[in-house]
Design an enzyme around this catalytic site. Structure first.
Site, PDB file in Angstrom:
ATOM      1  N   GLU A  84       0.418  -1.466   0.360  1.00 11.12           N
ATOM      2  CA  GLU A  84       0.082   0.140   0.023  1.00 11.12           C
ATOM      3  C   GLU A  84       0.723   1.753   0.075  1.00 11.12           C
ATOM      4  OE1 GLU A  84      -3.171   0.483   0.082  1.00 11.12           O
ATOM      5  OE2 GLU A  84      -4.061  -1.554  -0.318  1.00 11.12           O
ATOM      6  N   GLU A 115       7.511 -21.875   7.887  1.00 10.56           N
ATOM      7  CA  GLU A 115       7.465 -20.767   9.465  1.00 10.56           C
ATOM      8  C   GLU A 115       8.919 -21.747   9.403  1.00 10.56           C
ATOM      9  OE1 GLU A 115       4.390 -21.628  11.892  1.00 10.56           O
ATOM     10  OE2 GLU A 115       3.480 -21.302  10.250  1.00 10.56           O
TER      11      GLU A 115
END
Length: 310
Positions: A84, A115
Site C-alpha cells: 500500500e 515457517e
C-alpha cells in the site's frame, strides 16, 4: 523455545467458552468486546512504537529500507502494509518490502514447514541484500516462529536495525531485536486463532509505523496524501480534490494544473499557491526536502532560502 501451550495467545478465553451455544448476536458481541481491548493494549506500547518510527525515519532519510518478515497471517499483514505504500505515498516498490515464509504463493495457501526453518528466514532476507542501513521488523504473534528468528539473526549480522512485533511477553524473537514491541492482546475468542485480536493489533501497529514515518519524511501536507501516485481514475479524482481543497481553486483549475505536472500533487499545490512555474515549484520542493509547507515558503521568497534537510 517456549512451549506453545504456555503462551497467552494460546490460552482459552473465559468469555467465549460457551460460544458454540450462543446466538449470532451474542457471538458478535463477544468478538466485538474482545476487539475493543486491542486499541487499549496498543496504547501501552506506544513508546516502543515511537522508537521504531524514529529508527525507520532515520533509515529512510539515510537511504535505507524497511523490511517486514513473517509467516502465515503475520507475513500477509506485512505484505498488505508494504504494497500500500507505493500508491499511497509514491514510494519506490523496494522501499518497504515484505518477506514471507514460503514466498508469494503462501499468500493464498500455506506452504507446509516454511515457517519452521531458521535457515530459510536467513536465506530469504539475504536475497534482499539487507545492509546496516535497513530496518527489519520480525512479526510473529506467538513470538517464537523459527523463520522470523532466523531472519532477525541474519539481520543482526548485517548490522541492520531490528524490531520484534509479537503478542506474548518475553517472546523468543524479542531476544534477537533492538526494539521489542510486545502487544499483549490476550487469549483469542477462538483459542489460538491469532488471525483475530493479535493480527488486528499488528495491522494497526504496522499502519502506525509506515504512516508516521511517511509523514515525517514529507509525504503529507496537513492531513492530505500529497504524494499519492495517480494510477487509476479514483486516485486521479482524489488528487484533483486534494489540490482543490488545499488551494481553494476550482475543480477545473486544479485538474488543469495537475495535467501540467503529470498529476504530481506537490508541485501543483506550490504552483497555485505561489504563482511560480513548474520548474520553480520542483526546485522549491527539492530545497524543502519534500515538505510542501517549506516549499511554499521558499517559493514565496524567490527560491533563495535553502532549508536543507528538515
Amino acid at each position: 523455545m517456549n512451549k506453545l501451550s504456555t503462551l497467552t495467545t494460546e490460552m482459552r478465553n473465559e468469555n467465549s467458552t460457551n460460544i458454540d451455544n450462543m446466538s449470532t448476536n451474542e457471538i458478535l458481541t463477544v468478538i466485538n468486546n474482545e476487539d475493543m481491548k486491542v486499541a487499549v493494549e496498543i496504547q501501552k506500547v506506544i513508546p516502543q512504537i515511537e522508537k521504531t518510527v524514529e529508527t525507520v525515519y532515520a533509515a529512510l532519510k539515510s537511504g535505507g529500507r524497511l523490511f517486514y518478515v513473517g509467516a502465515g497471517t503475520s507475513g500477509r499483514l506485512g505484505i498488505l502494509d508494504a504494497v500500500e505504500c507505493p500508491p499511497t505515498f509514491s514510494t519506490p516498490p523496494n522501499l518497504v518490502q515484505a518477506v514471507m515464509a514460503g514466498g508469494t504463493k503462501a499468500i493464498e495457501r500455506a506452504v507446509e514447514g516454511a515457517e519452521d526453518s531458521e535457515e530459510l528466514g536467513a536465506k530469504d532476507l539475504q536475497e534482499r541484500n539487507v545492509t546496516e542501513l535497513d530496518v527489519v521488523v520480525g512479526i510473529a504473534a506467538s513470538g517464537r516462529t523459527p523463520y522470523v528468528v532466523g531472519a532477525l539473526k541474519y539481520a543482526n549480522k548485517t548490522g541492520a536495525h531490528t524490531v520484534s512485533l509479537s503478542s506474548n511477553q518475553h517472546s523468543v524473537i524479542s531476544e534477537f531485536a533492538d526494539i521489542n514491541i510486545e502487544v499483549l492482546t490476550g487469549p483469542e475468542v477462538l483459542t489460538g486463532s491469532t488471525r483475530m485480536k493479535a493480527a488486528t493489533a499488528h495491522k494497526l501497529i504496522l499502519n502506525m509505523i509506515t504512516t508516521t514515518s511517511m509523514i515525517k519524511i514529507g509525504k503529507v501536507y496537513e492531513n492530505l496524501m500529497v504524494d499519492v501516485k495517480v494510477s487509476n481514475q479514483k486516485l486521479m479524482e482524489r488528487a484533483i480534490n486534494i489540490v482543490s481543497t488545499i488551494t481553494k481553486v476550482s475543480y477545473s483549475e486544479a485538474k488543469g494544473t495537475l495535467e501540467k505536472t503529470n498529476f504530481e500533487v506537490k508541485p501543483a499545490i506550490v504552483m497555485i499557491k505561489t504563482k511560480v512555474t513548474l520548474d520553480e515549484a520542483k526546485s522549491s520542493i527539492d530545497k524543502a526536502d519534500g515538505f510542501v509547507r517549506k516549499a511554499i515558503e521558499i517559493a514565496l521568497q524567490g527560491g533563495n532560502e535553502d532549508y536543507g534537510h528538515i
